[in-house]
Write a protein that holds these residues in place. Structure first.
Motif, mmCIF file in Angstrom:
data_model
loop_
_atom_site.group_PDB
_atom_site.id
_atom_site.type_symbol
_atom_site.label_atom_id
_atom_site.label_comp_id
_atom_site.label_asym_id
_atom_site.label_seq_id
_atom_site.Cartn_x
_atom_site.Cartn_y
_atom_site.Cartn_z
ATOM 1 N N GLY A 193 13.015 -7.428 2.812
ATOM 2 C CA GLY A 193 12.628 -6.440 3.559
ATOM 3 C C GLY A 193 13.312 -5.201 3.166
ATOM 4 O O GLY A 193 12.541 -4.146 3.187
ATOM 5 N N LEU A 194 14.351 -5.139 2.914
ATOM 6 C CA LEU A 194 15.223 -3.956 2.559
ATOM 7 C C LEU A 194 14.640 -3.193 1.123
ATOM 8 O O LEU A 194 14.438 -1.908 0.878
ATOM 9 C CB LEU A 194 16.628 -4.046 2.470
ATOM 10 C CG LEU A 194 17.515 -4.349 3.525
ATOM 11 C CD1 LEU A 194 18.932 -4.658 3.405
ATOM 12 C CD2 LEU A 194 17.426 -3.299 4.718
ATOM 13 N N ASN A 212 2.442 -11.915 0.416
ATOM 14 C CA ASN A 212 3.802 -11.156 0.134
ATOM 15 C C ASN A 212 4.969 -12.021 0.623
ATOM 16 O O ASN A 212 5.664 -12.350 0.126
ATOM 17 C CB ASN A 212 3.847 -9.945 0.636
ATOM 18 C CG ASN A 212 3.090 -8.765 -0.011
ATOM 19 O OD1 ASN A 212 2.532 -9.139 -1.128
ATOM 20 N ND2 ASN A 212 2.839 -7.639 0.322
ATOM 21 N N LEU A 213 4.600 -12.579 2.166
ATOM 22 C CA LEU A 213 5.859 -13.207 2.594
ATOM 23 C C LEU A 213 6.185 -14.552 1.776
ATOM 24 O O LEU A 213 6.860 -15.135 1.798
ATOM 25 C CB LEU A 213 5.078 -13.504 4.015
ATOM 26 C CG LEU A 213 6.417 -13.690 5.249
ATOM 27 C CD1 LEU A 213 7.288 -12.503 4.859
ATOM 28 C CD2 LEU A 213 5.737 -13.914 6.208
ATOM 29 N N ARG A 214 4.688 -15.100 1.524
ATOM 30 C CA ARG A 214 4.871 -16.621 0.704
ATOM 31 C C ARG A 214 5.616 -16.287 -0.737
ATOM 32 O O ARG A 214 6.491 -17.032 -1.016
ATOM 33 C CB ARG A 214 3.245 -16.687 0.201
ATOM 34 C CG ARG A 214 3.175 -18.069 -0.496
ATOM 35 C CD ARG A 214 1.753 -18.280 -0.676
ATOM 36 N NE ARG A 214 1.391 -17.162 -1.780
ATOM 37 C CZ ARG A 214 0.031 -16.972 -2.239
ATOM 38 N NH1 ARG A 214 -1.081 -17.888 -1.699
ATOM 39 N NH2 ARG A 214 -0.407 -16.096 -2.929
ATOM 40 N N ASP A 215 5.277 -15.139 -1.426
ATOM 41 C CA ASP A 215 5.876 -14.854 -2.460
ATOM 42 C C ASP A 215 7.411 -14.515 -2.475
ATOM 43 O O ASP A 215 8.261 -14.469 -3.299
ATOM 44 C CB ASP A 215 5.181 -13.717 -3.270
ATOM 45 C CG ASP A 215 3.801 -14.027 -3.909
ATOM 46 O OD1 ASP A 215 3.644 -15.191 -3.594
ATOM 47 O OD2 ASP A 215 3.239 -13.206 -4.564
ATOM 48 N N ALA A 216 7.762 -13.843 -1.267
ATOM 49 C CA ALA A 216 9.246 -13.374 -0.920
ATOM 50 C C ALA A 216 9.974 -14.457 -1.271
ATOM 51 O O ALA A 216 11.030 -14.316 -1.830
ATOM 52 C CB ALA A 216 9.266 -12.802 0.237
ATOM 53 N N ALA A 249 4.335 -6.320 -4.045
ATOM 54 C CA ALA A 249 3.994 -6.391 -2.690
ATOM 55 C C ALA A 249 3.561 -4.936 -2.016
ATOM 56 O O ALA A 249 2.755 -4.937 -1.144
ATOM 57 C CB ALA A 249 5.287 -6.821 -1.915
ATOM 58 N N GLN A 250 4.327 -4.154 -2.867
ATOM 59 C CA GLN A 250 4.269 -2.621 -2.264
ATOM 60 C C GLN A 250 2.873 -1.896 -3.079
ATOM 61 O O GLN A 250 2.392 -0.757 -2.435
ATOM 62 C CB GLN A 250 5.076 -1.729 -2.191
ATOM 63 C CG GLN A 250 6.329 -2.220 -1.727
ATOM 64 C CD GLN A 250 7.327 -0.915 -1.864
ATOM 65 O OE1 GLN A 250 7.440 0.025 -1.556
ATOM 66 N NE2 GLN A 250 8.679 -1.641 -2.310
ATOM 67 N N LYS A 251 1.927 -2.680 -3.631
ATOM 68 C CA LYS A 251 0.955 -2.427 -4.405
ATOM 69 C C LYS A 251 1.089 -0.797 -5.114
ATOM 70 O O LYS A 251 0.354 -0.053 -4.669
ATOM 71 C CB LYS A 251 -0.292 -2.415 -3.437
ATOM 72 C CG LYS A 251 -0.460 -3.692 -2.738
ATOM 73 C CD LYS A 251 -1.733 -3.855 -1.848
ATOM 74 C CE LYS A 251 -2.222 -5.070 -1.352
ATOM 75 N NZ LYS A 251 -1.231 -5.599 -0.503
#
Ligand SMILES: Nc1ncnc2c1ncn2[C@@H]1O[C@H](COP(=O)(O)OP(=O)(O)OP(=O)(O)O)[C@@H](O)[C@H]1O
Ligand SMILES: Nc1ncnc2c1ncn2[C@@H]1O[C@H](COP(=O)(O)OP(=O)(O)OP(=O)(O)O)[C@@H](O)[C@H]1O
Ligand SMILES: [Mg+2]
Ligand SMILES: [Mg+2]
Lengths: 325, 349, 505, 341
Positions: A292-293, A49-53, D87-89
């Protein structure tokens, strides 16, 4: 002659000044945002996720890099979003008319560069007009040409490999992140280590004195605006790849976001001040904060309020600290 | 070292009539700026008239002025902000916020007097502007950051307060929408308010001490501080005025379109800035005239009105609009340059 | 009436890292012109800003008309009748002359508070006429020359009805004629009952005007004397702390081949038919009244100002100069007259300023070599005796004279053949001045051709081998060292009849 | 990423069978799922109502809802939201798209991660969704609007269309169908003089309407298939006192149009119930996640109070679920709807 005086050529380490630098504040905020995100969302610290962010917000970050130079020159470029649109539309239209994709990409970069060059030329040739005026107008013109080209159509159906730009990974790292890091390093070096960068700072501080010192003021401004056009075209490539198609209203209102990032990064719109690292930190700060939000599903209006307040609070705090010191 | 006779000789060498002539010439050049733009506007009007004879009808001119009224009022406030070397990107959001709150209030109290609605909207705008002014003047935050930040905050507040809903025509009493359709002394209220705003501003900017001091602050902020001009208070005042005007325009906007939305006037700030820039307000500060701003807003209003009248492809509209603005700005430079050149040629060497 | 209109005791003011004023005293009698002198950086301007309430002193007190006051700000000082003409002109370039004069004390109608424009314009015009100004009160301030702006500043003090008027180096940017005018005005002010504090680096200013002189050195009070009670030599010792012997050390140099020649240079509206040459080792003075176009000619040669006719030859070869970089590549250097606007980047360090023109040479493939850069900066700053703690001090925090030394240092970074020096000693103290003269002499001896633009007669006459005189954009005379006297120069600068005969070199 | 998806039909077929088999295995799985809905932009009452319907259905089904909308109606912002949802699946994403093609790579990525994607209201292309929940048949909308204006202006005269942005896909499809309908000889006396674009901005829609009225003094009718456009046109006609002279119809929110329908400036107009659109999409999403349907033509599922719904063909290779015909709003029923949406 005068009594001989010995001047120190050692930069005294001034701890107070060092730690009062804006970049520390940004770093602090960045850490705070990450800690907070990790606390409130169980999904945040997921590596994938962090990578895709980063993929989600890096497209416009490419323009932040040259925008730093533009703002240090005490100029501004509000036509960047329109340049993105025009380059993207030209590329897609040509491709749909049978031009090979590779050539279309080259022409896309060329189009952006030309838009930037035209901005620069107008600004230098008509010194009576400031950069705000010129780019405010070309903002309308470039967007208008994009509409003339594609009318109400969307253009797309690019070859498979083109999607790699915006969505692909190299050794597990997003391709867009790698390219951004390369450009960021290049721009950082250009600004801080070369004569060109020094000239940019000089012009931003005092264009007249720079002219009298033999700094090629007009040429530097032209080059900076041309670079901005080029980087807008790079953004066009990645953004188009991420969308898989394009339309004339692509990248709407990007200019304000890009300027906001540069300015939050400590680049003073009064010119002559600020560092590349600050702008890059600001890109990640805003990008990760938004992400994050988004992960905790804060609604759009609250996000607006939070980001707006942060922008002001951060600058206000640093102003207060500086005034006290 | 130097002695008296010399000084007297030198004094005689200066032709006494030259000074006066030079002064009148430079005054002439300064007036010329707005005249050049005005000439451009007239030329454009004739061109449009030739293509579509309904352009210069009383009805269309009334429509044009009605539509340009809000823009031209906002441009006045923006002029003051730019004169102090600032910029206000938050006005679209302020306008939306004040419009939304006023519309909600009016729909809840249909008996509310329109004047009260106008005052309420203006007060909300004034509050927003004062806050901004405080950030800029007291905290020393650069205007572009402060207004960019508050643009987001005000816009977010508008969405939050409205709960994502719009206030529609049927929720507004006729007295309220009448603000935009009614007339005073035979002139449409919107146009009337704009005329009053221009008169007040003309007086304020040219004939009051505070008005001139605003220009002084923009022209040389350091000198202003040294000569004891209350720079902070003036900066605050300028943003407060801008806010109040945005608030007022919020009410006018909502009354005019009989609808309040969260995204009202999004991006409108750039149009307002464009009007100022066309009108010769210098981004470098210190320079800007009420008459110039009027002509600038009229030109933009005219483009918005005329392009739908000319049967051009809608896809060409933006490009044509941009092209005409570019031409107007360049024409202005060319005129100024040729005047300067003539001025130089006339100088005796 | 108190014995002193203004009295300051034990004033101390510290800036971060600098003690600008250290326990200084000052007393001003009614109807007196009091000169305040001292080296660059002695603290004079800082002292003035304390009197006018711009800065607040760390220690010490101030008495106006015998009563102790604690200034709240510039406005408070103005209310007490204190007005100042600052060293760096503080005008509003976009506003009219009238507004500049009346800013802060505008005439307003009683009741409506409406500005009385007509009255103000008339009053402003009256003041300007009284001061012998040749411009109109409705003109925009930015269109005026520095000298004209100075006159406006004086008119401003007059209109405020100030009882204590402070002038910080008002003559620095003025030519002889204008200085004379200023003297007359100043005397008239005194006759009108005002007391005046006059700061200047020119001795003639002091002798012409002042009754008493107070000297500061390095932020300390040195003493107060009657102008005629102290010898020139002693005064210099008081100021500099040592003796300065020869003011114009004219070295005999070997004059060689021609390095620079201009033929028929002209720019519409600025100057025409400019012909002269400069030879190796020669100092050519270029003088004339203010506005005679000297700076414009120099800037045209340097490729920064307009030029539409004529040719420039460097070492006999025709040169195409279209931008400063071209001129610098050909070995022409220009020291601009306005060091704040044209010479320096005030919020940069000394080092960065010095090396700016030479960055290309100090870099390898566009990559700046910091070590090389810093050593060049240190060497030049020390050679010129810049008064600072190190080469990383901000230029903006230096005093005027030291700033000028930094500008001179910028010139010396490049390999030049011709130096064009436009008012190189403007606002520079005696010590530094003689240092600069010495440098000029040395450079000439090394074989540089030097074009020296100056409004100070003794400087031009004392240093130049030949003197070119301009008047209203044309050369009216080229005088040899032997024939140059103040009279011949002034005659050429002001005489109409020589205009057709435009001499050539 | 987009690189591991080969041919269009192949992909949808593959994911179809996959979903089917896993769906059967999970058919009994009644654990609460996370369903996401994305609207075009925040602060849009039409969208709020759609989300309301979505929530209502999900509450009936006992699932969790994540409702999102960007602050601006752009595809770029929606891509970012899709990333956040991946990301939240979440188990499904229902999206009202700002661009039919530009979301393809993002939505494909979501489908690759096993998320069921459907569009509602404003469709994405067939490659980027399993099924589309269609509020009404575009052909029916286009044809009905022409029939309406034909009736209002008495069968002859000039008409014009006031659209949103020139980019809006659903607008353009409707306009296409309107033009097709006009080819019918019945409308020989009706002339479509111009398609104007008000960009869904109040001020621009007003100037465009005023421009139409002046350029075509004989204009008899305006069709505005967008809320902002039709309301702006209604306002202009009201202010200029052109009621009865220039007819107005189109698609609009009843709340925005109540004023003008009640006054007769607009005799009637059409819209569907956005609450029902959201409601239907929720049941479709649930059925997709449960595996009851895969998005193939002919499948049926139960949609709560809306009853049994079936999947039909949409164009070449897409499938859709139809809500029904557009609903007609006129003076007789506007009062009861104006406070609903
Ligand atoms: N704002 C400031 N911040 C820091 N240091 C300052 C500041 N202003 C002046 N100084 C320092 O105070 C000292 C006195 O400066 P000042 O300008 O008063 O000198 P001066 O006597 O007027 O010199 P000059 O004749 O060159 O004008 C100098 O060392 C200067 O560098
Ligand atoms: N009659 C005039 N009308 C308008 N502008 C003039 C006139 N005469 C001179 N100027 C301009 O006013 C400015 C004043 O020039 P300036 O005072 O710099 O004189 P200079 O001889 O060039 O040199 P210096 O400043 O060393 O005395 C110049 O730009 C000049 O072109
Ligand atoms: Mg000084
Ligand atoms: Mg000069």
């Amino acid at each position: 002659m005068m009594e001989p005086r010995v001047l120190s050529d050692r930069k005294a380490f001034d701890a107070k000044r060092f730690f009062l630098q804006w970049e520390w504040m940004l770093l602090l905020l960045l850490v705070a945002v990450n800690v907070m995100n990790a606390q409130i969302s169980p999904y945040y610290l997921d590596f994938a996720n962090l990578r895709d962010a980063t993929m989600a917000f890096l497209d416009k970050a490419f323009i932040v890099l040259p925008m730093v130079l533009v703002i240090i020159l005490a100029d501004i470029d509000i036509s960047v979003a329109s340049t993105v649109a025009l380059s993207s539309v030209v590329m897609a239209d040509l491709y749909n008319r049978g031009v090979p994709m590779e050539l279309a990409i080259v022409i896309c970069l060329l189009t952006g560069t030309l838009c930037g060059l035209l901005n620069g030329w107008l600004i230098v040739r008509y010194r009576e007009l400031s950069a705000v005026i010129v780019t405010l107008i070309t903002m309308i013109v470039y967007r208008g040409i994009a509409y003339v080209i594609l009318e109400d159509q969307a253009a797309g159906h690019f070859p498979e490999w083109f999607g790699f730009l915006g969505w692909g990974y190299v050794a597990g790292v997003p391709f867009i992140l790698i390219v951004f890091v390369i450009f960021a390093v290049l721009f950082g070096l250009l600004l801080h280590k070369t004569t060109f960068g020094r000239h940019v700072y000089a012009i931003g501080n005092n264009p007249t004195a720079s002219r009298f010192s033999g700094v090629p003021v007009d040429r530097v401004r032209m080059i900076v605006f041309t670079l901005t056009g080029f980087m807008a075209a790079v953004t066009a490539l990645f953004l188009t790849s991420r969308m898989g198609s394009t339309r004339p209203n692509i990248a709407n209102m990007y200019e304000l976001e890009v300027i906001a990032m540069a300015v939050l990064g400590g680049i003073s719109t009064a010119g002559g001040k600020g560092r590349m690292i600050g702008a890059i930190l600001a890109v990640f700060l805003i990008g990760l904060l938004r992400y994050g939000l988004g992960l905790i599903n804060v609604n759009a209006q609250t996000q607006l309020i939070i980001i707006g307040s942060l922008l002001i609070a951060a600058v206000a705090v640093s102003n207060l600290r500086r005034n006290k010191a | 070292m130097a002695d008296k006779p010399m000084a007297q000789q030198a004094a005689q060498a200066v032709p006494s009539g030259g000074a006066v002539r030079r002064a009148s010439l430079s005054v002439h050049i300064m007036r010329f700026r707005e005249l050049g733009l005005l000439g451009f506007v007239v030329l454009l009007a004739l061109l449009v008239q030739w293509r579509n004879p309904s352009f210069l009808t009383l009805e269309n001119i009334n429509d044009l002025l009605r539509n340009a009224a809000i823009l031209s009022i906002l441009a006045l406030g923006m002029m003051l902000v730019i004169v102090t070397r600032g910029i206000d990107l938050s006005i679209g959001a302020t306008l939306a916020l004040s419009g939304m709150i006023t519309a909600l209030t009016v729909s809840a109290n249909p008996g509310m007097h329109p004047m009260a609605a106008l005052l309420l909207g203006t007060a909300i705008g004034l509050a927003c502007g004062s806050l901004l002014g405080w950030f800029v003047a007291r905290l020393g935050i650069l205007p572009i950051i402060a207004t960019l930040g508050m643009m987001n905050v005000f816009r977010g507040l508008t969405f939050t307060i409205s709960g994502g809903k719009w206030v529609s025509a049927h929720q507004m009493p006729d007295s309220f929408t009448g603000i935009a359709t009614g007339s005073i002394l035979g002139i449409n209220t919107l146009i009337f308010i704009a005329i009053v705003a221009y008169a007040v501003f003309h007086y304020f900017v040219n004939h009051t001490r505070t008005g001139r001091q605003i220009y002084a602050v923009g022209s040389n902020p350091e000198a202003a501080v040294i000569s004891g001009i209350p720079k902070e208070r003036l900066l605050w005042l300028v943003y407060a005025i801008m806010g109040a005007l945005s608030g007022l325009c919020g009410v006018l906007w909502v009354a005019k379109f009989a609808s309040a939305q969260g995204d009202t006037a999004m991006g409108y700030e750039l149009t307002v800035i464009a009007a100022c820039v066309l009108g010769g307000v210098s981004i470098a500060g210190g320079v800007g005239k009420v008459s110039g701003v009027l002509v600038g807003s009229l030109l933009i209003g005219m483009l918005n009105n005329a392009l739908p009248l000319l049967n051009v492809s809608p896809f060409w509209q933006t490009a044509i609009q941009g092209g005409i603005i570019l031409l107007a700005v360049l024409a202005n430079v060319w005129v100024k340059r040729s005047v300067d050149r003539n001025h130089l040629l006339r100088r005796r060497i | 009436m108190a014995e002193f209109v203004l009295e300051l005791n034990g004033i101390t003011k510290t800036f971060p890292g600098v003690k600008a004023l250290d326990n200084v005293h000052f007393r001003l009698k009614p109807g007196e012109i009091h000169a305040l002198m001292g080296e660059n950086g002695a603290g004079k301007s800082t002292f003035i800003k304390i009197i006018t309430g711009v800065y607040r002193p760390d220690e010490g007190d101030m008495l106006v008309n015998g009563r102790k006051v604690e200034l709240k700000g510039p406005r408070h000082a103005a209310e007490l009748g204190i007005a100042a003409i600052y060293q760096h002109v503080t005008c509003y370039p976009d506003l009219t002359v009238t507004e500049n004069i009346f800013m802060g004390h505008e005439r307003v109608e009683k009741g409506t508070r409406r500005l009385l424009w007509k009255e103000m314009h008339e009053e402003a015009q009256r003041l300007l006429d009284e001061l012998g100004a040749d411009f109109h009160s409705r003109m925009t301030m930015g269109a005026l020359s520095v000298a004209q702006q100075q006159i406006v500043e004086i008119a401003k003090a007059l209109s405020a009805n100030a009882k204590i008027i402070i002038m910080d180096e008002p003559t620095a940017a003025l030519t002889v004629r204008e200085c004379e005018q200023l003297y007359a005005i100043t005397e008239r002010l005194r006759a009108g009952g005002a007391s005046i504090i006059f700061i200047s680096h020119r001795f003639e200013d002091m002798y012409r005007l002042a009754d008493n002189v107070t000297v500061f050195r390095d932020g300390k009070y040195i003493g107060t004397w009657g102008v005629h009670d102290i010898s020139n030599k002693d005064l210099i010792v008081a100021m500099v702390g040592r003796e300065v012997t020869q003011l114009f050390p004219k070295k005999e140099t070997q004059i060689g081949d021609e390095v620079l020649r201009v033929e028929g240079l002209g720019a519409t509206g600025y100057f025409a038919d400019i012909n002269f040459s400069v030879r190796r080792g020669e100092i050519v003075g270029l003088t004339g009244l203010v506005g005679s176009g000297r700076s414009e000619v120099c800037q045209a040669i340097f490729g920064i100002g307009p030029r539409d006719r004529g040719k420039i030859y460097v070492e006999g070869r025709e040169a195409s100069i279209r931008r400063p970089a071209d001129a610098m590549a050909l070995g022409i250097g220009y020291l601009p007259e306005d060091r704040q606007k044209q010479g320096l980047i005030l919020n940069w360090e000394i080092a960065g300023n010095i090396t700016l023109p030479a960055l290309r040479r100090l870099a390898r493939m566009g990559w700046i070599r910091r070590k090389a850069e810093w050593s060049v900066a240190k060497m030049l700053a020390e050679k010129l005796g810049v008064k600072a703690t190190g080469i990383f001090d901000l230029v903006g925090s230096l005093s005027g004279g030291n700033q000028q030394k930094v500008v001179v240092a910028k010139l010396l970074t490049s390999e030049l053949k011709v130096l064009i020096l436009d008012e190189p000693t403007k606002g520079v103290d005696v010590g530094a001045k003689s240092a600069i003269y010495e440098i000029i002499g040395e450079l000439a001896a090394q074989g540089y051709g030097i074009l020296l633009v100056s409004s100070e007669m003794p400087e031009v006459i004392g240093l130049s081998d030949r003197i070119v005189v301009m008047r209203e954009g044309r050369i009216t005379a080229i005088l040899d060292r032997s024939e140059a006297t103040q009279e011949t120069i002034l005659e050429a600068a002001m005489d109409d009849s020589t205009r057709e005969t435009g001499a050539s070199a | 990423g987009g690189n591991n998806n080969s041919g269009n039909t192949g992909n949808s077929g593959a994911s179809g069978t996959e979903g089917n088999s896993s769906g059967q295995a999970e058919a009994k799985d009644d654990t609460p799922k996370k369903h996401a809905i994305i609207f075009k932009n925040a602060g849009n009452p039409y969208g709020e109502k759609m989300i309301e319907g979505f929530r209502e259905a999900m509450a009936e089904l006992g699932h969790e809802v994540i409702a999102k909308a960007p602050d601006q109606p752009t595809a770029e912002a929606q891509i970012q939201i899709i990333e956040e949802l991946i990301a939240q699946k979440v188990d499904s994403i229902a999206i009202a798209a700002n661009d039919s093609d530009a979301l393809e790579p993002a939505l494909k990525k979501a489908m690759d991660r096993g998320i069921k994607v459907l569009s509602l209201d404003s469709a994405v292309n067939a490659n980027s969704r399993l099924v589309h929940v269609n509020q009404a048949d575009p052909e029916r909308i286009g044809r009905t609007l022409i029939q309406a204006i034909h009736e209002m202006i008495g069968g002859e005269g000039q008409i014009a269309i006031l659209s949103a942005t020139s980019q809006a896909t659903n607008q353009n499809i409707w306009i296409e169908w309107m033009k097709k309908e006009l080819e019918n000889p019945v409308y020989a006396n009706i002339e479509l003089v111009k398609v104007a674009y008000g960009d869904d901005l109040r001020d621009k829609s007003v100037s465009e309407t005023e421009g139409l009225l002046k350029s075509y003094p004989d204009l008899k009718g305006i069709i505005a298939p967008t809320t902002v456009g039709i309301a702006a046109a209604g306002k202009v006609l009201t202010d200029k006192g052109l009621k009865g002279q220039v007819q107005l119809t189109g698609l609009g929110l009843p709340s925005e149009m109540a004023e003008y329908i009640e006054s007769g400036v607009c005799q009637w107009m059409y819209l569907w119930n956005p609450i029902d659109v959201g409601y239907l999409a929720a049941y479709a999403a649930d059925a997709l996640v449960k595996g009851d349907i895969t998005g193939a033509v002919g499948e049926t599922f139960k949609a709560g109070r809306l009853g049994e719904k079936s999947i039909v063909r949409d164009g070449e290779d897409g499938t859709q679920i139809m809500l029904g015909d557009p609903f007609r709003f006129d003076q007789s029923n506007i009062a009861e709807w104006k406070n609903v949406y």
